[in-house]
Motif scaffolding. Structure first.
Motif, short mmCIF file in Angstrom:
data_model
loop_
_atom_site.label_atom_id
_atom_site.label_comp_id
_atom_site.label_asym_id
_atom_site.label_seq_id
_atom_site.Cartn_x
_atom_site.Cartn_y
_atom_site.Cartn_z
N ARG A 198 0.82 -1.22 0.00
CA ARG A 198 0.00 0.00 0.00
C ARG A 198 0.85 1.26 0.00
N VAL A 199 2.03 1.17 0.52
CA VAL A 199 2.92 2.34 0.57
C VAL A 199 3.66 2.51 -0.75
N TYR A 200 4.22 1.42 -1.26
CA TYR A 200 5.13 1.52 -2.40
C TYR A 200 4.45 1.47 -3.76
N LEU A 201 3.32 0.78 -3.86
CA LEU A 201 2.69 0.62 -5.17
C LEU A 201 2.09 1.92 -5.71
N LYS A 202 1.64 2.78 -4.83
CA LYS A 202 1.09 4.06 -5.29
C LYS A 202 2.17 4.85 -6.03
N THR A 203 3.35 4.91 -5.48
CA THR A 203 4.47 5.60 -6.12
C THR A 203 4.90 4.88 -7.39
N ALA A 204 4.90 3.55 -7.36
CA ALA A 204 5.31 2.79 -8.54
C ALA A 204 4.37 3.03 -9.71
N PHE A 205 3.07 3.06 -9.46
CA PHE A 205 2.12 3.31 -10.55
C PHE A 205 2.28 4.72 -11.10
N LYS A 206 2.49 5.68 -10.23
CA LYS A 206 2.65 7.06 -10.71
C LYS A 206 3.90 7.20 -11.58
N THR A 207 4.99 6.60 -11.16
CA THR A 207 6.21 6.72 -11.96
C THR A 207 6.11 5.95 -13.26
N THR A 208 5.33 4.86 -13.26
CA THR A 208 5.14 4.09 -14.50
C THR A 208 4.45 4.95 -15.55
N ARG A 227 6.75 7.68 -16.79
CA ARG A 227 7.73 7.10 -17.71
C ARG A 227 7.13 6.87 -19.09
N PHE A 228 5.91 6.37 -19.12
CA PHE A 228 5.24 6.19 -20.41
C PHE A 228 5.08 7.50 -21.14
N ALA A 229 4.63 8.51 -20.42
CA ALA A 229 4.43 9.81 -21.05
C ALA A 229 5.74 10.35 -21.60
N PHE A 230 6.80 10.21 -20.85
CA PHE A 230 8.08 10.76 -21.30
C PHE A 230 8.71 9.94 -22.41
N PHE A 231 8.85 8.64 -22.20
CA PHE A 231 9.59 7.82 -23.15
C PHE A 231 8.77 7.46 -24.39
N PHE A 232 7.56 6.95 -24.21
CA PHE A 232 6.80 6.50 -25.36
C PHE A 232 6.24 7.67 -26.17
N ILE A 233 5.51 8.53 -25.49
CA ILE A 233 4.89 9.64 -26.21
C ILE A 233 5.94 10.65 -26.66
N GLY A 234 6.88 10.97 -25.79
CA GLY A 234 7.93 11.93 -26.14
C GLY A 234 8.81 11.46 -27.27
N SER A 235 9.24 10.21 -27.22
CA SER A 235 10.11 9.72 -28.29
C SER A 235 9.34 9.56 -29.59
N ALA A 236 8.08 9.14 -29.54
CA ALA A 236 7.28 9.03 -30.76
C ALA A 236 7.06 10.40 -31.38
N LEU A 237 6.85 11.39 -30.56
CA LEU A 237 6.68 12.75 -31.06
C LEU A 237 7.97 13.26 -31.70
N ALA A 238 9.08 13.02 -31.03
CA ALA A 238 10.37 13.48 -31.56
C ALA A 238 10.69 12.81 -32.89
N VAL A 239 10.49 11.51 -32.99
CA VAL A 239 10.77 10.80 -34.24
C VAL A 239 9.78 11.24 -35.31
N GLY A 240 8.53 11.46 -34.93
CA GLY A 240 7.54 11.91 -35.88
C GLY A 240 7.85 13.27 -36.46
N LEU A 241 8.54 14.10 -35.70
CA LEU A 241 8.93 15.42 -36.20
C LEU A 241 10.11 15.34 -37.14
N VAL A 242 10.97 14.36 -36.95
CA VAL A 242 12.20 14.27 -37.74
C VAL A 242 12.05 13.38 -38.97
N VAL A 243 11.26 12.30 -38.84
CA VAL A 243 11.09 11.36 -39.95
C VAL A 243 9.69 11.55 -40.54
#
Length: 177
Positions: free
Chosen positions: A54-64, A67-83
């Motif tokens: 109950r203590v650790y999973l709340k933080t784990a879900f938030k960081t997950t 991370r998705f927003a930064f890595f998946f969406i951010g990298s797809a946006l960056a590649v979409g702008l260049v290619v």
């Protein structure tokens, strides 16, 4: 004042033409991408082995999700702008007519680095992709062995799969995988 985008623009037409076709293209890519995102269910599987979940999973879900927003969406946006979607190399690889199809030259990230003219970054990108693939493999082995172990405990898999090492690793489940 309306500024006309450089050809080919940000969105490819998918079924229809014009603005509706570009919107359908966006929805089509969003539909495909939504099935490639995994991770939150893995955090919930780890909950069974976590002290004070109950203590650790709340933080784990938030960081997950961050991370998705930064890595998946951010990298797809960056590649979409260049290619662009009509890039010759990308179309040749996707069509199977290029020699790089199915190799390390195929990822759009590598094509983006080549288009930018940065010679060392495609190699770094490939190294990061291999690391990511290895990490995913480790995760699948972990979750597969734990799921098989749980099935064994519930009587839905053979009893010999309940055997664990002194540190709690279901050793026979690893061999089965």
């Amino acid at each position: 004042m309306y500024i006309r985008p450089n050809p080919p623009g940000a969105f490819a037409e998918y079924i229809a033409t014009g603005p509706l076709g570009r919107f359908e293209g966006f929805l089509g890519s969003l539909w495909s991408a939504s099935f490639t995102v995994v991770g939150p269910e893995y955090v919930s599987m780890v909950a069974g082995e976590t002290k004070l979940p109950r203590v650790y999973l709340k933080t784990a879900f938030k960081t997950t999700y961050a991370r998705f927003a930064f890595f998946f969406i951010g990298s797809a946006l960056a590649v979409g702008l260049v290619v662009p979607y009509n890039d010759e190399t990308l179309l040749a690889i996707l069509g199977g007519s290029a020699s790089g199809s199915g190799t390390a030259a195929a990822p759009p990230y590598v094509i983006a680095m080549k288009n930018l003219g940065i010679s060392v970054l495609p190699h770094i990108t490939n190294a990061l992709l291999v690391t990511s693939i290895f990490s995913a493999g480790n995760s699948y082995v972990y979750y597969g062995s734990r799921s098989l172990y749980s099935l064994s405990l519930q009587g839905q898999a053979p009893k010999f799969l309940r055997r664990c090492t002194k540190k709690g690793v279901p050793i026979y489940c690893l061999f089965v995988l």
